[in-house]
Enzyme design. Sequence first.
Site, PDB file in Angstrom:
ATOM      1  N   LYS A  22       5.484   4.473   1.259  1.00 35.90           N
ATOM      2  CA  LYS A  22       5.960   3.284   0.858  1.00 35.90           C
ATOM      3  C   LYS A  22       5.006   2.309   1.079  1.00 35.90           C
ATOM      4  O   LYS A  22       4.199   2.025   2.299  1.00 35.90           O
ATOM      5  CB  LYS A  22       7.211   2.954   1.358  1.00 35.90           C
ATOM      6  CG  LYS A  22       7.814   1.746   0.849  1.00 35.90           C
ATOM      7  CD  LYS A  22       9.375   1.485   1.431  1.00 35.90           C
ATOM      8  CE  LYS A  22      10.068   0.458   0.904  1.00 35.90           C
ATOM      9  NZ  LYS A  22      10.022   0.059  -0.328  1.00 35.90           N
ATOM     10  N   GLY A  50       2.281   2.664   8.775  1.00 32.39           N
ATOM     11  CA  GLY A  50       1.338   3.978   8.810  1.00 32.39           C
ATOM     12  C   GLY A  50       0.743   3.856   7.222  1.00 32.39           C
ATOM     13  O   GLY A  50      -0.477   4.324   7.411  1.00 32.39           O
ATOM     14  N   CYS A  51       1.630   3.739   6.409  1.00 28.56           N
ATOM     15  CA  CYS A  51       0.935   3.700   5.001  1.00 28.56           C
ATOM     16  C   CYS A  51      -0.315   2.550   4.964  1.00 28.56           C
ATOM     17  O   CYS A  51      -1.332   2.927   4.119  1.00 28.56           O
ATOM     18  CB  CYS A  51       1.874   3.667   3.865  1.00 28.56           C
ATOM     19  SG  CYS A  51       3.226   4.763   4.055  1.00 28.56           S
ATOM     20  N   THR A  52      -0.157   1.453   5.558  1.00 28.75           N
ATOM     21  CA  THR A  52      -1.085   0.239   5.391  1.00 28.75           C
ATOM     22  C   THR A  52      -2.256   0.788   5.893  1.00 28.75           C
ATOM     23  O   THR A  52      -3.379   0.462   5.590  1.00 28.75           O
ATOM     24  CB  THR A  52      -0.504  -0.939   5.889  1.00 28.75           C
ATOM     25  OG1 THR A  52       0.604  -1.293   5.086  1.00 28.75           O
ATOM     26  CG2 THR A  52      -1.475  -2.192   5.837  1.00 28.75           C
ATOM     27  N   ALA A  88      -4.148   3.357   3.829  1.00 30.77           N
ATOM     28  CA  ALA A  88      -4.733   2.705   2.620  1.00 30.77           C
ATOM     29  C   ALA A  88      -5.993   1.838   2.924  1.00 30.77           C
ATOM     30  O   ALA A  88      -6.742   1.936   2.435  1.00 30.77           O
ATOM     31  CB  ALA A  88      -3.666   2.039   1.860  1.00 30.77           C
TER      32      ALA A  88
END
Length: 151
Positions: free
Chosen positions: A38, A43-45, A48
Amino acid sequence: MLKIGDQAPDFTLEDQNGKMVSLSDFEGKKVILYFYSKDNTSGCTKQACAFGELYPQFQEKGAVVIGVSKDTAASHKKFADKYGLPFILLADPEKRVLELYDVWKEKMMYGKKVMGVVRTTYLIDEAGMIAGVFGKVKAAENADQMLKELK
């Protein structure tokens, strides 16, 4: 489960700028295809932003970075703009590609079984073949790991 040596399944999805993008558009280049849960989660930030910071080095090695989640193109646009992400983010709200690449699975979250994306990265070679499969990757280390995988 897709494995090394398999043909990477082609697909077409909308990117953060509203453009339709196909995997086959990148024939002749290496592709880092990473699946994440998401936009704007911690974590995804981290994942990315690490790909964003190292993006010039991926380009030097002739590789394209593509992130895929079930978020919408509009969500991806805000995410990319907020963090200055220079690479492609693809929207898969119908989860077609997530299922095609076998990353939409049952997992445990806060003690409950839920369906979600298992963070996975595929390395696809210039001929469209899967050259590496990296499951349950660590978000903050994934970009570094993939840069090392590029010969």
